[in-house]
Design an enzyme around this catalytic site. Structure first.
Site, PDB file in Angstrom:
ATOM      1  N   GLU A  99      26.136  28.569  -3.694  1.00  0.00           N
ATOM      2  CA  GLU A  99      26.667  27.928  -2.496  1.00  0.00           C
ATOM      3  C   GLU A  99      26.168  28.643  -1.244  1.00  0.00           C
ATOM      4  OE1 GLU A  99      31.049  26.492  -0.829  1.00  0.00           O
ATOM      5  OE2 GLU A  99      30.939  28.289  -2.070  1.00  0.00           O
ATOM      6  N   LYS A 120      30.651  18.799  -0.555  1.00  0.00           N
ATOM      7  CA  LYS A 120      31.889  19.424  -1.040  1.00  0.00           C
ATOM      8  C   LYS A 120      33.092  18.578  -0.630  1.00  0.00           C
ATOM      9  CE  LYS A 120      33.967  24.064  -1.147  1.00  0.00           C
ATOM     10  NZ  LYS A 120      33.794  25.446  -0.636  1.00  0.00           N
ATOM     11  N   CYS A 125      32.044  24.925  -5.549  1.00  0.00           N
ATOM     12  CA  CYS A 125      33.046  25.991  -5.427  1.00  0.00           C
ATOM     13  C   CYS A 125      34.482  25.487  -5.595  1.00  0.00           C
ATOM     14  CB  CYS A 125      32.855  26.728  -4.095  1.00  0.00           C
ATOM     15  SG  CYS A 125      33.588  28.390  -4.083  1.00  0.00           S
TER      16      CYS A 125
END
Length: 275
Positions: A43, A112, A153
């Site tokens: 990331e 995300k 994440c």
């Protein structure tokens, strides 16, 4: 094809964007030379993980980082999951992962979905939503090996997203990440084992390396969990990479012996999106 080699590239992220891009390309070249079919970056691989940098280091789609990854995929004949970068779109900034095939063509893009807004007493405080906007699409892409899903994440904490990927055919779920020294030791391993076990997939987490001189201390420990819920490979906190052979026959075997996904009670509950 039932076997592939996945390379987990655990980079130490510097303050110099171009230096980070150059290091990512070097690592992709190195693992491709060792036979990797798939290279995965962490990331924010080209940007320090800090709200103050996201807009400054950001770029629109097909910017310098995007083009460099596309060319690296093409020249090395390897799939690339480009970790994530700050993507500029109008006045918004997204935490975005681009996926490229062996010809360098973009075959997927994940923004995300779940923004990391936490405040743990005595531990980590971070609020991505101060700068970043949330994506709203489930990302699954095709390869000659199998379908794969990508999350970023904090997305791994939401089992609904991984389940949607599995229901759309994903046999591998890939998660570029940067867990910290509060959440990493507590939750990193159990989350990847859980998502692998829940969905009978390989769950691969690729973190940035730990750097105590940086403002954000990443946990590292890039990891591969198998469909039975066991860990088949794991790194420490240092910069480097591992190349893990993924046996997709294990996905088929586990799903046949323990046909959990066939036992879903869709007469009682249903998981769906508004797409």
């Amino acid at each position: 094809m039932s076997h592939l080699k996945a390379a987990l590239l655990q980079m130490k992220v510097q303050n110099d964007k171009q230096a980070n891009i150059d290091e990512a390309i070097r690592l992709i070249q190195e693992v491709a030379a060792e036979g990797a079919d798939l290279a995965i970056l962490p990331e924010m691989f080209c940007c320090p993980y800090n709200n103050i940098y996201f807009r400054e280091y950001g770029e629109a789609e097909r910017g310098s980082a995007h083009q460099a990854l596309s060319e690296a995929a093409k020249s090395n004949r390897v799939y690339v999951v480009g970790g994530s970068i700050p993507e500029l779109d109008g006045d918004k900034v997204y935490n975005t992962s681009y996926i490229f095939d062996r010809r360098g063509a973009q075959i997927g893009k994940h923004r995300k979905m779940h923004l990391f807004d936490i405040d743990v007493e005595g531990g980590q405080r971070f609020k991505e939503s101060d700068v970043l906007s949330a994506g709203d699409e489930v990302t699954v892409f095709d390869t000659e090996f199998c379908k794969m899903g990508v999350a970023i994440c904090y997305d791994i904490r939401f089992p609904e997203l991984s389940r949607l990927m599995a229901l759309r055919g994903a046999e591998i779920i890939i998660v570029p990440a940067a867990f910290n020294m509060t959440t990493g030791p507590a939750h990193w391993e159990i989350l990847f084992r859980g998502r692998a076990l829940d969905n009978q997939v390989y769950a691969i987490g690729v973190s940035s390396a730990r750097d105590y001189e940086a403002s954000y201390h990443s946990y590292g420990n890039s990891i591969v969990a198998a469909p039975w819920g066991n860990i088949v490979n794991r790194m420490d906190e240092k910069q480097g990479y591992i190349i893990q052979e993924i046996d997709l026959e294990q996905v088929a075997k586990v799903r046949k012996e323990l046909p959990m996904l066939k036992h879903l009670r869709n007469d009682v509950y249903t998981l769906q999106t508004n797409q």
